[in-house]
Scaffold this motif. Structure first.
Motif, PDB file in Angstrom:
ATOM      1  N   MET A   1       0.753  -1.222  -0.089  1.00  0.00           N
ATOM      2  CA  MET A   1       0.045  -0.162   0.054  1.00  0.00           C
ATOM      3  C   MET A   1       0.849   1.157   0.058  1.00  0.00           C
ATOM      4  N   SER A   2       0.395   2.259  -0.726  1.00  0.00           N
ATOM      5  CA  SER A   2       1.546   3.602  -0.733  1.00  0.00           C
ATOM      6  C   SER A   2       1.213   4.353   0.413  1.00  0.00           C
ATOM      7  N   PHE A   3       2.067   4.916   0.829  1.00  0.00           N
ATOM      8  CA  PHE A   3       2.055   5.841   2.209  1.00  0.00           C
ATOM      9  C   PHE A   3       2.567   7.097   1.677  1.00  0.00           C
ATOM     10  N   GLN A   4       2.144   7.593   0.325  1.00  0.00           N
ATOM     11  CA  GLN A   4       2.956   8.880  -0.059  1.00  0.00           C
ATOM     12  C   GLN A   4       1.971   9.940  -0.208  1.00  0.00           C
ATOM     13  N   THR A   5       0.765   9.893   0.045  1.00  0.00           N
ATOM     14  CA  THR A   5       0.017  10.765  -0.257  1.00  0.00           C
ATOM     15  C   THR A   5      -0.065  12.046   0.680  1.00  0.00           C
ATOM     16  N   ALA A   6       0.090  12.085   2.041  1.00  0.00           N
ATOM     17  CA  ALA A   6       0.153  13.171   2.768  1.00  0.00           C
ATOM     18  C   ALA A   6       1.126  14.282   2.336  1.00  0.00           C
ATOM     19  N   ALA A   7       2.240  13.695   2.130  1.00  0.00           N
ATOM     20  CA  ALA A   7       3.344  14.644   2.216  1.00  0.00           C
ATOM     21  C   ALA A   7       3.387  15.308   0.936  1.00  0.00           C
ATOM     22  N   VAL A   8       2.821  15.224  -0.258  1.00  0.00           N
ATOM     23  CA  VAL A   8       2.687  15.767  -1.403  1.00  0.00           C
ATOM     24  C   VAL A   8       1.630  16.451  -1.600  1.00  0.00           C
ATOM     25  N   ALA A   9       0.690  16.500  -0.685  1.00  0.00           N
ATOM     26  CA  ALA A   9      -0.451  17.181  -0.887  1.00  0.00           C
ATOM     27  C   ALA A   9      -0.432  18.660  -0.772  1.00  0.00           C
ATOM     28  N   GLU A  10       0.640  19.093  -0.424  1.00  0.00           N
ATOM     29  CA  GLU A  10       0.767  20.659   0.003  1.00  0.00           C
ATOM     30  C   GLU A  10       0.842  21.414  -1.161  1.00  0.00           C
ATOM     31  N   ARG A  11       0.634  21.196  -2.539  1.00  0.00           N
ATOM     32  CA  ARG A  11       0.804  22.066  -3.418  1.00  0.00           C
ATOM     33  C   ARG A  11      -0.153  23.288  -3.421  1.00  0.00           C
ATOM     34  N   ALA A  12      -0.076  24.325  -4.180  1.00  0.00           N
ATOM     35  CA  ALA A  12      -1.086  25.333  -3.803  1.00  0.00           C
ATOM     36  C   ALA A  12      -2.120  24.983  -5.173  1.00  0.00           C
ATOM     37  N   TRP A  13      -3.066  24.442  -5.102  1.00  0.00           N
ATOM     38  CA  TRP A  13      -3.901  23.855  -6.028  1.00  0.00           C
ATOM     39  C   TRP A  13      -4.946  24.823  -6.243  1.00  0.00           C
ATOM     40  N   GLU A  14      -5.073  25.908  -5.788  1.00  0.00           N
ATOM     41  CA  GLU A  14      -6.195  26.953  -6.118  1.00  0.00           C
ATOM     42  C   GLU A  14      -5.680  27.568  -7.302  1.00  0.00           C
ATOM     43  N   PRO A  17      -3.189  24.438 -12.753  1.00  0.00           N
ATOM     44  CA  PRO A  17      -4.149  24.004 -13.712  1.00  0.00           C
ATOM     45  C   PRO A  17      -4.864  22.965 -13.105  1.00  0.00           C
ATOM     46  N   LEU A  18      -6.380  22.860 -13.577  1.00  0.00           N
ATOM     47  CA  LEU A  18      -7.180  21.751 -13.326  1.00  0.00           C
ATOM     48  C   LEU A  18      -6.765  20.494 -13.741  1.00  0.00           C
ATOM     49  N   THR A  19      -6.099  20.485 -15.000  1.00  0.00           N
ATOM     50  CA  THR A  19      -5.546  19.127 -15.341  1.00  0.00           C
ATOM     51  C   THR A  19      -4.502  18.551 -14.612  1.00  0.00           C
ATOM     52  N   ALA A  20      -3.655  19.594 -13.888  1.00  0.00           N
ATOM     53  CA  ALA A  20      -2.513  19.119 -12.966  1.00  0.00           C
ATOM     54  C   ALA A  20      -3.099  18.655 -11.666  1.00  0.00           C
ATOM     55  N   LEU A  21      -4.232  19.114 -11.310  1.00  0.00           N
ATOM     56  CA  LEU A  21      -4.858  18.726  -9.940  1.00  0.00           C
ATOM     57  C   LEU A  21      -5.627  17.236 -10.110  1.00  0.00           C
ATOM     58  N   VAL A  22      -6.297  17.209 -11.469  1.00  0.00           N
ATOM     59  CA  VAL A  22      -6.994  15.872 -11.896  1.00  0.00           C
ATOM     60  C   VAL A  22      -5.956  14.714 -11.998  1.00  0.00           C
ATOM     61  N   ARG A  23      -4.749  15.141 -12.467  1.00  0.00           N
ATOM     62  CA  ARG A  23      -3.673  14.025 -12.528  1.00  0.00           C
ATOM     63  C   ARG A  23      -3.062  13.699 -11.288  1.00  0.00           C
ATOM     64  N   PHE A  24      -2.916  14.714 -10.297  1.00  0.00           N
ATOM     65  CA  PHE A  24      -2.453  14.570  -8.929  1.00  0.00           C
ATOM     66  C   PHE A  24      -3.443  13.458  -8.337  1.00  0.00           C
ATOM     67  N   ILE A  25      -4.839  13.687  -8.304  1.00  0.00           N
ATOM     68  CA  ILE A  25      -5.866  13.096  -7.514  1.00  0.00           C
ATOM     69  C   ILE A  25      -5.661  11.347  -8.205  1.00  0.00           C
ATOM     70  N   THR A  28      -2.361   9.750  -7.306  1.00  0.00           N
ATOM     71  CA  THR A  28      -2.244   9.471  -5.700  1.00  0.00           C
ATOM     72  C   THR A  28      -3.335   8.875  -5.120  1.00  0.00           C
ATOM     73  N   HIS A  29      -4.464   9.742  -4.916  1.00  0.00           N
ATOM     74  CA  HIS A  29      -5.533   9.359  -4.369  1.00  0.00           C
ATOM     75  C   HIS A  29      -6.194   7.945  -4.803  1.00  0.00           C
ATOM     76  N   HIS A  30      -6.539   8.001  -6.275  1.00  0.00           N
ATOM     77  CA  HIS A  30      -7.174   7.042  -6.949  1.00  0.00           C
ATOM     78  C   HIS A  30      -6.352   5.640  -6.698  1.00  0.00           C
ATOM     79  N   VAL A  31      -5.095   5.748  -6.940  1.00  0.00           N
ATOM     80  CA  VAL A  31      -4.118   4.577  -7.044  1.00  0.00           C
ATOM     81  C   VAL A  31      -4.293   4.018  -5.607  1.00  0.00           C
TER      82      VAL A  31
END
Ligand SMILES: [Fe+2]
Ligand SMILES: [Fe+2]
Length: 180
Positions: A1-14, A17-25, A28-31
């Motif tokens: 199981m992956s444990f990486q999601t918390a540390a990399v979630a701190e980007r300024a998603w506001e 680009p939405l495409t980058a946020l979708v890619r990130f979700i 990380t989260h969907h995987v």
């Protein structure tokens, strides 16, 4: 199981680009959620089988974990196949997206938010029946693993749902309205 999601979630998603946020979700989260909903239901069944007599709450935990996994699998699929590609297309066309089968983006967003709410309610019930994931003194490795896995899934889902409900979805609605 992956444990990486918390540390990399701190980007300024506001601002990204939405495409980058979708890619990130997705990456990380969907995987992570897919891994969790594949591994936790059989583990919950195993724990109930072994400890059901001494710990009757394990039956309820098993039922809730299976329900949560059964709800989340189609939820991820709907976001991946319908809503997220539409949001990416909205951004590519500056809000003037191609015709969709669902009218405004508000419709699938409303459905996804209702499903988030339902998942949140299952997590609240899990926390209640496990008394905040308190392990009994005789808990075996599997018992420890299911509570640790569920605690982690709860935290990850909260961050995941926050990104969608509070950043991605409002920005997609704004973009659609601006493109008119
Ligand atoms: Fe999602
Ligand atoms: Fe979602």
């Amino acid at each position: 199981m992956s444990f990486q999601t918390a540390a990399v979630a701190e980007r300024a998603w506001e601002k990204e680009p939405l495409t980058a946020l979708v890619r990130f979700i997705l990456d990380t989260h969907h995987v992570y959620t897919r891994e969790a909903i594949a591994s936790l239901p059989p583990l919950a069944t195993k724990v109930h089988g072994r400890h059901g007599e001494a710990h009757p709450e394990t039956r309820r935990v098993e039922a809730l974990v299976h329900r949560l996994a059964g709800d989340l699998a189609p939820h991820l699929q709907k976001e991946e196949q319908i809503l997220f590609p539409y949001i990416v297309a909205l951004e590519e066309t500056g809000g003037r997206s191609a015709a969709s089968c669902f009218g405004t983006v508000r419709n699938p967003i409303r459905m996804m938010m209702a499903e988030h709410e339902a998942a949140g309610e299952i997590l609240v019930e899990l926390r209640a029946v496990t008394v905040g994931y308190t392990l009994p003194p005789d808990a075996c490795t599997s018992f420890q693993a299911i509570y640790a896995g569920l605690t982690q899934l709860e935290g990850d889902l909260h961050r995941h749902i926050h990104l969608e409900n509070n950043i991605l979805f409002p920005r997609a609605i704004e973009m659609e309205e601006a493109g008119g």
